[in-house]
Design an enzyme around this catalytic site. Structure first.
Site, short mmCIF file in Angstrom:
data_model
loop_
_atom_site.label_atom_id
_atom_site.label_comp_id
_atom_site.label_asym_id
_atom_site.label_seq_id
_atom_site.Cartn_x
_atom_site.Cartn_y
_atom_site.Cartn_z
N GLY A 1 38.40 45.87 32.10
CA GLY A 1 39.61 45.85 31.27
C GLY A 1 39.33 45.20 29.92
CB ALA B 1 47.13 43.18 35.22
CE1 TYR B 2 51.70 50.62 37.75
CE2 TYR B 2 52.91 49.34 36.14
CZ TYR B 2 52.73 50.51 36.85
OH TYR B 2 53.58 51.56 36.65
CE1 TYR C 1 52.69 43.73 33.30
CE2 TYR C 1 54.20 42.59 31.84
CZ TYR C 1 52.92 42.81 32.29
OH TYR C 1 51.87 42.11 31.74
CB THR D 1 52.82 38.53 30.95
OG1 THR D 1 53.49 39.05 29.82
CG2 THR D 1 53.78 38.59 32.13
CG ASP D 2 54.31 37.55 26.13
OD1 ASP D 2 53.87 38.33 27.01
OD2 ASP D 2 54.46 37.90 24.94
CB ILE E 1 42.59 43.52 43.43
CG1 ILE E 1 43.66 44.09 42.49
CG2 ILE E 1 41.32 43.14 42.68
CD1 ILE E 1 44.21 43.05 41.52
CE LYS F 1 50.60 39.70 34.83
NZ LYS F 1 49.17 39.93 35.20
#
Ligand SMILES: NC(=O)c1ccc[n+]([C@@H]2O[C@H](COP(=O)([O-])OP(=O)(O)OC[C@H]3O[C@@H](n4cnc5c(N)ncnc54)[C@H](OP(=O)(O)O)[C@@H]3O)[C@@H](O)[C@H]2O)c1
Length: 293
Positions: free
Chosen positions: A12, A62-63, A127, A103-104, A39, A131
């Protein structure tokens, strides 16, 4: 003897920088892309971690398809939450610390000032929920998990990845012609992937755990960031137009303000980040080198 580190998501945008940075620090790096270890396959994760017996595990897989996640929330949850549980359980079995990225978007953007690690998450969509659940799983199984939340990641690795990045998207839209509409009312803190990788290695080597924010340090709207990208690329005739959340509807709700305050990094004296202009100059230099090699 070299320390062993397992990196999931090694192909990635961030993964390639982590492989580079850990290798530069003389780690023995075992990188797994999706083709070698998915994973979401708990047996494969357990088997590989047990066989590698690493001193450290890093999950950069990650997705990341924020809008698509609204159509397939299970797929996002499988990768961003349940697979993190797979990794955390396997780490626990061999007592290896885990570094995991978040993530933010765990925040709702109501604050209108950079979010610190002390702020309460309130995710706005599938999403973001997945996360945040990944963070919880990592911390549920491990006392020493290091969770790094970041924002608007861009690095030269994005030249070759399926998901690419915002810089490459802007350049593609320019090549396609036609107006380029970018939201001017959403603020983030774009983060240069190689810098994020350097901070990650430093935090991991320092044995730090818990939640850390590692954002680019400068709150900026996506529109202003796009304008800086075209300037850095030497493009003066980009048909860039500001738009707004109201005008430019997306499937997922996003926080209007998600810039990160790197409060814990600052406390450690590690908070200094390159300016966005300097990061973009480094990006375009690395991009040019990658294209001409
Ligand atoms: N990019 C951003 O702007 C941003 C912002 C905030 C936080 N983050 C976080 O930062 C981290 C790194 O993001 P990035 O920009 O490097 O993302 P990326 O370029 O999309 O890389 C993610 C990698 O994960 C792999 N992956 C997906 N599902 C997998 C699975 N089931 N098993 C194994 N590998 C799988 C992907 O492989 P495929 O290509 O085969 O799908 C891809 O190589 C992630 O945790 C992300 O949520 C990113």
């Amino acid at each position: 003897m070299a320390k062993r580190v397992v990196i999931f998501g090694s192909a990635g945008q961030l993964g390639v920088e982590l492989v580079r940075e850990f290798s530069r620090k003389n780690y023995s790096v075992m990188g797994y892309d999706r083709a070698t270890v998915d994973i979401t396959d708990s047996s494969a994760v357990e088997r590989e971690i047990a066989a590698a017996d690493p001193e450290l595990v890093v999950n950069a897989a990650a997705y990341n398809q924020v809008d698509l996640a609204e159509q397939e929330p299970q797929a996002a949850f499988l990768v961003n939450a349940l697979a993190v549980r797979n990794i955390a359980v396997a780490c626990r079995q061999i007592d290896a610390p885990l570094v995991h990225f978040s993530t933010d978007y765990v925040f709702d953007g109501v604050a209108k000032r950079p979010y610190s690690e002390e702020d309460r998450p309130h995710p706005l969509g599938a999403y973001a929920v997945s996360k945040l659940a990944g963070e919880l799983y990592a911390r549920a199984y491990l006392d020493n998990a290091l969770i790094i939340r970041t924002s608007g990641v861009f690095g030269p690795g994005g030249l070759h990845t399926a998901r690419s990045n915002f810089v490459e998207l802007m350049l593609r839209l320019y090549s396609a012609g036609g107006p380029i509409r970018v939201v001017a009312d959403h603020i983030a803190s774009p983060t240069y992937a190689p810098q994020l990788a350097r901070c990650t290695v430093e935090l991991a080597e320092g044995g730090h755990c818990g939640v850390f924010h590692v954002g680019g340090g400068t709150p900026i709207s996506w529109f202003d960031f796009a304008a800086m990208i075209f300037r850095a690329a030497g493009i003066s005739d980009a048909p860039l137009r500001p738009t707004s959340e109201r005008e430019y509807r997306t499937a997922a709700r996003r926080p209007k303000y998600s810039a990160l305050k790197n409060a814990r990094l600052e406390q450690l004296g590690m908070g200094s980040m390159p300016s966005i202009g300097a990061a973009l100059d480094m990006y375009f230099a690395a991009r040019q080198a990658a294209i001409s090699s």
